[in-house]
Design an enzyme around this catalytic site. Structure first.
Site, PDB file in Angstrom:
ATOM      1  N   HIS A   1       0.842  -1.204   0.000  1.00  0.00           N
ATOM      2  CA  HIS A   1       0.000   0.000   0.000  1.00  0.00           C
ATOM      3  C   HIS A   1       0.873   1.249   0.000  1.00  0.00           C
ATOM      4  O   HIS A   1       1.933   1.292   0.647  1.00  0.00           O
ATOM      5  CB  HIS A   1      -0.994  -0.007   1.164  1.00  0.00           C
ATOM      6  CG  HIS A   1      -0.433   0.240   2.530  1.00  0.00           C
ATOM      7  ND1 HIS A   1      -0.237   1.516   3.023  1.00  0.00           N
ATOM      8  CD2 HIS A   1      -0.044  -0.600   3.519  1.00  0.00           C
ATOM      9  CE1 HIS A   1       0.241   1.428   4.259  1.00  0.00           C
ATOM     10  NE2 HIS A   1       0.373   0.157   4.582  1.00  0.00           N
TER      11      HIS A   1
ATOM     12  N   GLU B   1      -5.119   1.771   2.286  1.00  0.00           N
ATOM     13  CA  GLU B   1      -5.035   0.675   3.260  1.00  0.00           C
ATOM     14  C   GLU B   1      -5.368   1.167   4.647  1.00  0.00           C
ATOM     15  O   GLU B   1      -6.021   0.495   5.443  1.00  0.00           O
ATOM     16  CB  GLU B   1      -3.619   0.081   3.235  1.00  0.00           C
ATOM     17  CG  GLU B   1      -3.473  -1.214   4.053  1.00  0.00           C
ATOM     18  CD  GLU B   1      -2.942  -0.983   5.462  1.00  0.00           C
ATOM     19  OE1 GLU B   1      -2.762  -1.968   6.198  1.00  0.00           O
ATOM     20  OE2 GLU B   1      -2.712   0.186   5.843  1.00  0.00           O
TER      21      GLU B   1
ATOM     22  N   HIS C   1       2.883   4.557  12.962  1.00  0.00           N
ATOM     23  CA  HIS C   1       1.779   5.495  13.206  1.00  0.00           C
ATOM     24  C   HIS C   1       2.153   6.567  14.228  1.00  0.00           C
ATOM     25  O   HIS C   1       1.286   7.118  14.898  1.00  0.00           O
ATOM     26  CB  HIS C   1       0.500   4.773  13.640  1.00  0.00           C
ATOM     27  CG  HIS C   1      -0.157   4.036  12.526  1.00  0.00           C
ATOM     28  ND1 HIS C   1      -1.527   3.887  12.419  1.00  0.00           N
ATOM     29  CD2 HIS C   1       0.358   3.398  11.445  1.00  0.00           C
ATOM     30  CE1 HIS C   1      -1.824   3.184  11.338  1.00  0.00           C
ATOM     31  NE2 HIS C   1      -0.689   2.873  10.730  1.00  0.00           N
TER      32      HIS C   1
END
Length: 330
Positions: A60, A192, A301
């Site tokens: 992705h 994604e 993240h």
């Protein structure tokens, strides 16, 4: 490999706004002799026609981000997340919007130790009225964390190694492998981070016998994640199971035997959290044999994630070996 990864990490492309990443990928492989299509959802697919079994590799191309949703009367922007953004990790960092405006992501009560939701967040771009702020950053304008790409010895630090690291491996494969005999698809899919949306689209029409999803996977060797055997520096991950997927034992065994034969360092990746595009692919069209091959990463993240180049190289070696000795259809 480093140069490709750097160029990808410095390209803007949060989920749903991947245009610049698609253009960068086309630029990086413009000299290769491959047919390509861009489907109506934004997935970019390169195909080499050849003999069976037909293999597909996907990664992705999106990253997590933000989008402006309004501004208050004092000129501070309000925002919503694109994907799994933890606001407490972003506080105090700079963000950059697609149009180049840079702001400060900060809590309304910036001394508060714990920020739980985006209603507690503002982005300060130095304006003094709602009109001035929205004139600079309109509603719907996307943003990402503004940060540098850093290489220190064998370590790479960047905000979006999830999943530009995986994308860099597919690009290197395309550039390196010559005289292909195999039927192969290379898929650069979108969205994604918004729920595996791009993979759901291409899995419905891609006619491959096996699909290998390349993505990062959080290690269990820090204080921030549950402890487990998956670690930085131990090579490519062969995912056995995750939150909603159990991978075919036949493919796990095939990859482990292939790695042993080639002297490639691999480790099993298992845990009851996280998910990759392989979930959507595995359950499409009556079931497509698929598995995730993962790159160990810390702090995904967050504004600064970390990988090791030696893990990236082991992962690349495994992907190359798959093409040279593909799994059997029997």
């Amino acid at each position: 490999m480093e140069k490709i990864l750097k160029e990808l990490c410095e390209t803007f492309g949060p989920s749903g706004f991947e245009e610049k990443v698609r253009e960068k990928i086309k630029e990086l492989i413009k000299d290769e002799d491959l047919e390509f299509i861009e489907d109506r959802f934004g997935n970019l697919i390169f195909h080499h026609k050849g003999k069976k079994p037909s293999l597909a590799f996907n990664a992705h191309i999106d990253e997590i981000g933000l989008v402006c949703i309004d501004a208050d009367k004092r000129g501070f922007l309000k925002c919503s997340p694109l994907g799994g953004v933890y606001p407490h990790l972003y506080t105090g960092h700079r963000v950059i919007f697609r149009n180049g405006v840079i702001g400060i992501f900060i809590g309304k009560n910036w001394k508060k130790e714990e920020i739980k939701g985006f209603e507690e967040i503002i982005i300060d771009i130095g304006c003094s009225s709602r009109e001035e702020a929205l004139n600079l950053v309109p509603v719907g304008e996307p943003a990402v964390i503004y940060s540098n790409f850093i290489v220190q010895d064998d370590k790479v630090i960047a905000r979006n190694l999830d999943n530009r690291a995986g994308v860099s491996l597919l690009i290197k494969l395309i550039k390196d492998i010559k005289n292909l005999e195999q039927d192969i698809y290379f898929v650069f899919n979108v969205q994604e981070e918004l729920g595996l949306r791009g993979a759901r689209v291409f899995a419905d029409y891609l006619n491959a016998d096996f699909v290998f999803t390349i993505d990062v996977s959080t290690t269990g060797d820090t204080y921030t994640e549950p402890e487990r055997s998956f670690r930085l520096g131990e090579g490519a991950g062969i995912r056995v199971m995750d939150l909603r997927t159990v991978f075919p034992l036949k493919l796990v065994n095939y990859l482990e035997k292939l790695a042993e034969k080639r002297g490639i360092k691999v480790q099993r990746d298992a845990g009851s959290w996280g998910m990759t595009d392989a979930f959507s692919i595995q359950t499409a069209r009556g079931g497509i044999p698929s598995i995730a091959i993962t790159i160990p990463i810390r702090y995904t993240h967050s504004p600064s994630s970390l990988i090791l180049l030696k893990d990236l190289k082991e992962t690349y070696a495994l992907l190359k070996a798959i093409i040279e000795e593909p799994p059997s259809l029997e």
